[in-house]
Design a protein around this motif. Structure first.
Motif, PDB file in Angstrom:
ATOM      1  N   ARG A  54     -26.241  29.726  -6.893  1.00 23.42           N
ATOM      2  CA  ARG A  54     -27.702  29.750  -7.025  1.00 23.42           C
ATOM      3  C   ARG A  54     -28.392  28.896  -5.954  1.00 23.42           C
ATOM      4  O   ARG A  54     -29.528  28.443  -6.142  1.00 23.42           O
ATOM      5  CB  ARG A  54     -28.094  29.293  -8.424  1.00 23.42           C
ATOM      6  CG  ARG A  54     -27.583  30.183  -9.535  1.00 23.42           C
ATOM      7  CD  ARG A  54     -28.390  31.472  -9.610  1.00 23.42           C
ATOM      8  NE  ARG A  54     -29.681  31.229 -10.247  1.00 23.42           N
ATOM      9  CZ  ARG A  54     -30.702  32.067 -10.180  1.00 23.42           C
ATOM     10  NH1 ARG A  54     -30.615  33.168  -9.466  1.00 23.42           N
ATOM     11  NH2 ARG A  54     -31.830  31.785 -10.806  1.00 23.42           N
ATOM     12  N   LEU A  55     -27.741  28.676  -4.847  1.00 21.40           N
ATOM     13  CA  LEU A  55     -28.314  27.963  -3.713  1.00 21.40           C
ATOM     14  C   LEU A  55     -29.222  28.884  -2.907  1.00 21.40           C
ATOM     15  O   LEU A  55     -28.903  30.053  -2.686  1.00 21.40           O
ATOM     16  CB  LEU A  55     -27.209  27.442  -2.804  1.00 21.40           C
ATOM     17  CG  LEU A  55     -26.374  26.260  -3.316  1.00 21.40           C
ATOM     18  CD1 LEU A  55     -25.054  26.204  -2.570  1.00 21.40           C
ATOM     19  CD2 LEU A  55     -27.137  24.960  -3.150  1.00 21.40           C
ATOM     20  N   VAL A  56     -30.342  28.334  -2.457  1.00 25.95           N
ATOM     21  CA  VAL A  56     -31.273  29.083  -1.602  1.00 25.95           C
ATOM     22  C   VAL A  56     -31.710  28.174  -0.457  1.00 25.95           C
ATOM     23  O   VAL A  56     -32.050  27.008  -0.683  1.00 25.95           O
ATOM     24  CB  VAL A  56     -32.514  29.567  -2.381  1.00 25.95           C
ATOM     25  CG1 VAL A  56     -33.470  30.304  -1.450  1.00 25.95           C
ATOM     26  CG2 VAL A  56     -32.111  30.461  -3.552  1.00 25.95           C
ATOM     27  N   ASN A  57     -31.704  28.712   0.745  1.00 30.12           N
ATOM     28  CA  ASN A  57     -32.241  27.987   1.889  1.00 30.12           C
ATOM     29  C   ASN A  57     -33.698  28.387   2.083  1.00 30.12           C
ATOM     30  O   ASN A  57     -34.021  29.582   2.169  1.00 30.12           O
ATOM     31  CB  ASN A  57     -31.436  28.283   3.156  1.00 30.12           C
ATOM     32  CG  ASN A  57     -31.809  27.355   4.292  1.00 30.12           C
ATOM     33  OD1 ASN A  57     -32.895  27.470   4.861  1.00 30.12           O
ATOM     34  ND2 ASN A  57     -30.924  26.428   4.613  1.00 30.12           N
ATOM     35  N   LEU A  58     -34.569  27.405   2.157  1.00 31.46           N
ATOM     36  CA  LEU A  58     -36.005  27.681   2.232  1.00 31.46           C
ATOM     37  C   LEU A  58     -36.387  28.465   3.481  1.00 31.46           C
ATOM     38  O   LEU A  58     -37.418  29.155   3.489  1.00 31.46           O
ATOM     39  CB  LEU A  58     -36.787  26.367   2.175  1.00 31.46           C
ATOM     40  CG  LEU A  58     -36.733  25.599   0.842  1.00 31.46           C
ATOM     41  CD1 LEU A  58     -37.498  24.292   0.953  1.00 31.46           C
ATOM     42  CD2 LEU A  58     -37.275  26.444  -0.300  1.00 31.46           C
TER      43      LEU A  58
END
Length: 255
Positions: A54-58
């Motif tokens: 559930r990691l997201v890079n902005l």
């Protein structure tokens, strides 16, 4: 009766795709804990979210007009606000550096539970990575419960917790966001007190009481104790879901 909470030792940093059940089993062994029927594992949502990717890079997020509008009000990064909007049913309150929402899972929290702390990604700037809550924490808890049963043939409860602020009080506390085999609420209505008076209203937020206790053992910074073994929980284990804990909107006098 004693309630014993033991942080699991030698727990590794979690990466997307890790087999969380296997790591929990190994950590139980390293902590010299032989699980028994009725035990509970309380897990920080962060390790569940990381294992589920559930990691997201902005840098990959394109803010909407609404996110940019909220950015002017809150002075928060519009890309982060876009993620918050995607994870929310409604925005309830805004202010400088503050946004309170109704999360898509039903509870009220700041920032839709999206977190920067103790988060790193495989590429880019570390400060650009954020972590979302698990897609379905109840399902995550059930999977872990089933995987541990398949390994040990022991019936345990699993609770996934997060740190939330509270209306009218300063400071965050641990609260339950997903559970399997743990009662969310224990209904004491009709039970006699010490003097024979039968309780009329009392319903105990047992899962949240346990979450707060386990959160004390986990810490909030660099303690590295995201999983806690619990023995002696004073209520019978049973199936439950997050909906049992969340007060229906029509009964919410504080919104």
């Amino acid at each position: 009766m004693s309630l014993v909470l033991t942080p699991l030792s030698n727990f590794p940093l979690i990466e997307p795709g890790d087999d969380l059940a296997e790591l929990l089993i190994h950590s139980l062994e390293a902590t010299d804990i032989q699980i028994a029927d009725g035990d509970i594992l309380v897990l920080a949502q962060k390790i569940v979210s990381k294992a589920e990717g559930r990691l997201v890079n902005l840098s990959t997020v394109e803010p909407s007009a609404r996110a940019n509008e909220l950015g002017e009000i809150t002075k928060k990064d519009a890309r982060l606000l876009e993620l918050i909007l995607r994870e929310s049913r409604a925005v309830l309150r805004t202010g400088l550096n503050t946004i309170i929402v109704e999360h898509r899972l039903g509870f009220i929290c700041a920032n839709a539970g999206i977190d920067h702390s103790n988060v790193r990604g495989p590429w880019g700037k570390e400060e650009d990575w954020v972590l979302l809550l698990p897609e379905d924490p109840d399902a995550s808890a059930r999977r872990l419960q089933e995987q541990i049963y398949a390994h040990s043939h022991i019936h345990i409860g699993v609770s996934i917790i997060d740190s939330h602020g509270r209306a009218w009080r300063n400071g965050t506390v641990g609260v339950t966001i997903g559970l399997a085999g743990v009662p969310g609420v224990v209904d004491m209505r009709g039970v006699p007190d010490l003097f024979g008076f039968r309780l009329r209203i009392t319903q105990i937020g047992a899962a949240d009481e346990l979450a707060a206790a386990a959160s004390l053992m986990m810490g909030q910074a660099a303690e590295g104790s995201p999983a806690v073994h619990v023995r002696g929980f004073p209520y019978a284990l049973r199936n439950s879901t997050l909906t049992e804990i969340i007060r229906p909107k029509e009964q919410d006098l504080f919104r």
